[in-house]
Scaffold this active site. Structure first.
Site, PDB file in Angstrom:
ATOM      1  N   HIS A  26       0.812  -1.228   0.000  1.00 25.67           N
ATOM      2  CA  HIS A  26       0.000   0.000   0.000  1.00 25.67           C
ATOM      3  C   HIS A  26       0.842   1.273   0.000  1.00 25.67           C
ATOM      4  O   HIS A  26       0.277   2.378  -0.011  1.00 25.67           O
ATOM      5  CB  HIS A  26      -0.944   0.025   1.203  1.00 25.67           C
ATOM      6  N   ASP A  37      -2.763 -10.516  -2.153  1.00 30.60           N
ATOM      7  CA  ASP A  37      -3.297 -10.075  -0.862  1.00 30.60           C
ATOM      8  C   ASP A  37      -4.795  -9.772  -1.053  1.00 30.60           C
ATOM      9  O   ASP A  37      -5.235  -9.454  -2.168  1.00 30.60           O
ATOM     10  CB  ASP A  37      -2.548  -8.816  -0.429  1.00 30.60           C
ATOM     11  N   HIS A  61      -6.353  -7.202  -0.211  1.00 33.34           N
ATOM     12  CA  HIS A  61      -6.544  -5.791  -0.562  1.00 33.34           C
ATOM     13  C   HIS A  61      -5.811  -5.433  -1.861  1.00 33.34           C
ATOM     14  O   HIS A  61      -4.747  -5.984  -2.147  1.00 33.34           O
ATOM     15  CB  HIS A  61      -6.015  -4.898   0.563  1.00 33.34           C
ATOM     16  N   ASP A  89      -4.538 -12.832   4.017  1.00 32.87           N
ATOM     17  CA  ASP A  89      -5.772 -12.263   4.573  1.00 32.87           C
ATOM     18  C   ASP A  89      -7.001 -12.632   3.738  1.00 32.87           C
ATOM     19  O   ASP A  89      -8.110 -12.184   4.021  1.00 32.87           O
ATOM     20  CB  ASP A  89      -5.670 -10.742   4.808  1.00 32.87           C
TER      21      ASP A  89
HETATM   22  C1  SP5 Z   1      -1.104  -5.040   4.158  1.00 33.97           C
HETATM   23  C2  SP5 Z   1      -2.576  -5.036   4.441  1.00 33.97           C
HETATM   24  O1  SP5 Z   1      -3.212  -6.088   4.369  1.00 33.97           O
HETATM   25  N1  SP5 Z   1      -3.134  -3.893   4.817  1.00 33.97           N
HETATM   26  C3  SP5 Z   1      -4.513  -3.828   5.108  1.00 33.97           C
HETATM   27  C4  SP5 Z   1      -4.953  -2.493   5.635  1.00 33.97           C
HETATM   28  C5  SP5 Z   1      -6.423  -2.540   5.962  1.00 33.97           C
HETATM   29  N2  SP5 Z   1      -6.845  -1.442   6.759  1.00 33.97           N
HETATM   30  C6  SP5 Z   1      -8.184  -1.542   7.217  1.00 33.97           C
HETATM   31  C7  SP5 Z   1      -8.354  -0.826   8.535  1.00 33.97           C
HETATM   32  C8  SP5 Z   1      -9.543  -1.246   9.339  1.00 33.97           C
HETATM   33  C9  SP5 Z   1      -9.414  -2.582  10.021  1.00 33.97           C
HETATM   34  N3  SP5 Z   1      -9.514  -2.536  11.428  1.00 33.97           N
HETATM   35  C10 SP5 Z   1      -9.859  -3.788  12.048  1.00 33.97           C
HETATM   36  C11 SP5 Z   1      -9.432  -3.891  13.473  1.00 33.97           C
HETATM   37  C12 SP5 Z   1      -9.818  -5.193  14.091  1.00 33.97           C
HETATM   38  N4  SP5 Z   1      -9.349  -5.305  15.434  1.00 33.97           N
HETATM   39 ZN    ZN Z   2      -4.241  -7.046   2.915  1.00 33.49          ZN
END
Ligand code: SP5
Ligand code: ZN
Length: 339
Positions: free
Chosen positions: A159, A193, A195, A283
């Site tokens: 990212h 991934d 994302h 993920d």
């Molecule tokens: C490298 C990668 O997989 N980055 C992913 C970034 C996703 N960001 C999303 C943020 C919100 C998720 N929060 C969830 C918290 C659960 N405890």
């Molecule tokens: Zn990811």
């Protein structure tokens, strides 16, 4: 032959306990426990893997991919943020409304996409070692010492673009590896991934020597929201050299494999690169706490075998994957399929 694994212990020094997400202050999913899970599984299969320490990299290597402001800002964090504290940007300027000053921590939001990716005194050291694992892995591949190398990159990288960080990523490790490999031939990057690999896409958007492909969740529903749509195909000389494949919530291993076999592998074959980089995130696993695909451990092995059929010198970077109990097994399942 044992597959080399590049890793440096200082990658674990940086460890923000929290992110600030839609619901508020929550536990940070990207933490050193992830890496311990991976190390444990790799050591269990130790006949198949050998651990190597990366060489340190110079700032100029990073600056071939990233704006020098990044380094300055991370240095500022190193020098000024007390141990155990983190700086979460809370001010994000309107469309780069004025010049940025990386010597002013209050300008950090200029460089940052989200409140999940704070700065700390150890950001620079851990992110630099993470980039170094990718760079050393690339050099290892170029020297012909192995046809498969695994860079255990953490923090992850896909990212991060030339001029922004976010999504738990600070330096784009896969892009730094690709830049190194490009010295000796064209490179295809396949990002699997959950994302979209927005940083990687943006770094090579105008480049026809690096084909970027990403399979990911629909960006209308998931991070990084503003990119990853199928109509983003590259620009200028790079037009036609970026391929995005957004998939539905609940995508399972069969659908993922079908997309890979029918769309991705043929495109990479047509491009005929000298090297393959896989930005691997686990993920997509069915129990991942922040994602909604439905892959299971054996799926990673099958997917990897499909990629191995390309028969290219291959470098794997580690991106996401947040269900810690199965993360190591998922990584080993994937790497074993490539072997
Ligand atoms: C490298 C990668 O997989 N980055 C992913 C970034 C996703 N960001 C999303 C943020 C919100 C998720 N929060 C969830 C918290 C659960 N405890
Ligand atoms: Zn990811």
């Amino acid at each position: 032959m044992q597959t080399p694994v590049f890793f440096h212990a200082d990658q674990l020094l940086f460890s923000p306990p929290y992110e600030w997400d839609k619901r508020g202050y929550v536990k940070h999913p990207e933490n050193p426990k992830r890496i311990n899970s991976i190390l444990k599984a790799l050591k269990k299969a130790s006949g198949d893997f050998v651990f190597l320490e990366p060489d340190p990299i110079s700032q100029s290597v990073i600056q071939q991919v990233h704006r020098s402001d990044f380094l300055r800002l991370y240095q500022l964090a190193q020098e000024n943020i007390p141990s155990g504290q983190y700086f979460y940007p809370t001010f994000f300027p309107k469309a780069h409304q004025r010049d940025s000053d990386p010597d002013n921590i209050h300008h950090a939001g200029y460089y940052c996409t989200d409140t999940s990716t704070p700065l700390g005194p150890e950001t620079l050291i851990s992110a630099t070692w993470s980039a170094a694992t990718a760079y050393s892995a690339a050099s290892h591949l170029l020297e012909g010492k192995s046809n498969l190398v695994y860079a255990l990159t953490r923090p992850p990288g896909h990212h991060a673009s030339a001029d922004y960080f976010g999504g738990y990523c600070y330096f784009n490790n896969a892009a730094i590896a690709a830049n190194r490999l490009k010295e000796q031939g064209s490179v295809a990057i396949i990002d699997i991934d959950f994302h979209h690999g927005d940083g990687t896409q943006s770094i090579f958007y105008f480049d026809n020597q690096v084909l970027t492909v990403s399979i990911h969740a629909d960006p209308n529903e998931h991070f990084p929201y503003f990119s990853g749509h199928a109509n983003e195909i590259g620009e200028g000389a790079g037009r036609g050299f970026n391929l995005n494949i957004p998939l539905m919530p609940g995508t399972d291993g069969d659908t993922f494999l079908q997309v890979l076999t029918e769309l991705v592998v043929p495109r990479i074959k047509e491009f005929a690169p000298a090297f393959l980089i896989v930005a691997f995130g686990a993920d997509t696993y069915h129990k991942d706490p922040i994602c909604d695909f439905k892959l299971d451990t054996p799926d990673y092995n099958i997917i990897a075998k499909q990629l191995a059929s390309l028969n290219l010198p291959t470098l794997v970077t580690q991106e996401g994957g947040y269900f810690v109990p199965a993360l190591g097994d998922n990584v080993v399942s994937f790497l074993s399929g490539l072997r």
